[in-house]
Design a protein around this motif. Sequence first.
Motif, mmCIF file in Angstrom:
data_model
loop_
_atom_site.group_PDB
_atom_site.id
_atom_site.type_symbol
_atom_site.label_atom_id
_atom_site.label_comp_id
_atom_site.label_asym_id
_atom_site.label_seq_id
_atom_site.Cartn_x
_atom_site.Cartn_y
_atom_site.Cartn_z
ATOM 1 N N GLU A 18 0.828 -1.212 0.000
ATOM 2 C CA GLU A 18 0.000 0.000 0.000
ATOM 3 C C GLU A 18 0.861 1.259 0.000
ATOM 4 O OE1 GLU A 18 -3.922 -1.804 2.260
ATOM 5 O OE2 GLU A 18 -2.186 -1.172 3.449
ATOM 6 N N VAL A 19 1.984 1.233 0.720
ATOM 7 C CA VAL A 19 2.915 2.371 0.689
ATOM 8 C C VAL A 19 3.431 2.554 -0.737
ATOM 9 C CG1 VAL A 19 5.139 3.261 1.496
ATOM 10 C CG2 VAL A 19 3.569 2.181 3.120
ATOM 11 N N GLU A 24 3.307 5.549 -5.941
ATOM 12 C CA GLU A 24 3.141 5.557 -7.399
ATOM 13 C C GLU A 24 1.929 6.341 -7.870
ATOM 14 O OE1 GLU A 24 3.056 1.414 -8.437
ATOM 15 O OE2 GLU A 24 5.177 1.132 -7.907
ATOM 16 N N THR A 25 0.810 6.248 -7.150
ATOM 17 C CA THR A 25 -0.435 6.833 -7.648
ATOM 18 C C THR A 25 -0.922 8.046 -6.864
ATOM 19 O OG1 THR A 25 -1.885 5.464 -6.267
ATOM 20 C CG2 THR A 25 -1.188 4.546 -8.409
ATOM 21 N N GLY A 26 -0.424 8.208 -5.644
ATOM 22 C CA GLY A 26 -0.878 9.322 -4.816
ATOM 23 C C GLY A 26 -2.169 9.040 -4.081
ATOM 24 N N ARG A 27 -2.643 7.799 -4.137
ATOM 25 C CA ARG A 27 -3.898 7.461 -3.448
ATOM 26 C C ARG A 27 -3.920 5.972 -3.138
ATOM 27 N NH1 ARG A 27 -9.289 8.811 -2.413
ATOM 28 N NH2 ARG A 27 -10.785 7.171 -2.847
ATOM 29 N N HIS A 74 8.528 12.412 0.757
ATOM 30 C CA HIS A 74 9.630 12.095 1.669
ATOM 31 C C HIS A 74 9.328 10.812 2.439
ATOM 32 C CE1 HIS A 74 13.060 12.748 4.297
ATOM 33 N NE2 HIS A 74 12.254 12.484 5.314
ATOM 34 N N TRP A 75 8.103 10.688 2.935
ATOM 35 C CA TRP A 75 7.708 9.529 3.724
ATOM 36 C C TRP A 75 7.827 8.233 2.930
ATOM 37 C CZ3 TRP A 75 2.800 6.730 3.576
ATOM 38 C CH2 TRP A 75 2.636 5.842 4.644
ATOM 39 N N THR A 76 7.403 8.248 1.671
ATOM 40 C CA THR A 76 7.414 7.019 0.874
ATOM 41 C C THR A 76 8.807 6.666 0.356
ATOM 42 O OG1 THR A 76 6.804 8.218 -1.139
ATOM 43 C CG2 THR A 76 5.008 7.224 0.148
ATOM 44 N N SER A 77 9.709 7.620 0.312
ATOM 45 C CA SER A 77 11.028 7.357 -0.279
ATOM 46 C C SER A 77 12.141 7.205 0.758
ATOM 47 C CB SER A 77 11.387 8.464 -1.262
ATOM 48 O OG SER A 77 11.503 9.700 -0.587
ATOM 49 N N THR A 78 11.792 7.239 2.046
ATOM 50 C CA THR A 78 12.795 7.097 3.105
ATOM 51 C C THR A 78 12.335 6.031 4.105
ATOM 52 O OG1 THR A 78 11.796 8.747 4.574
ATOM 53 C CG2 THR A 78 13.381 9.573 2.922
#
Length: 107
Positions: A18-19, A24-27, A74-78
């Motif tokens: 889900e993260v 990828e989609t923003g939702r 930032h949250w999704t890439s770290t």
Amino acid sequence: MKLRLEDNSLRLRLSESEVQQFAETGRVAVALPLGPTAHDSLTYALERAENEEFRITHGAGAITVKVPAALANHWTSTDQNGLSATLMMAGDQPLKILVEKDLDCRH
């Protein structure tokens, strides 16, 4: 995605997939059936918001947590585990919002 409501708090916990979908989609959204028809459901969602502050919207069987794009990216890439904000609601009641990665969960 798990939704937890308790006192003056709302928490969303997202699995690893889900993260990734959110990145990828923003939702990412879940529809929980609460009756015999499609209209008898509660949809809860997390959305990336381009030009908005951290906020929550609700109505017509839906709750959506909107996260500013810079924070979401930032949250999704770290390895940062969570995002949080306290929003002031009607009657000066605080609502704490927490969005977390539930990476140990395998469902």
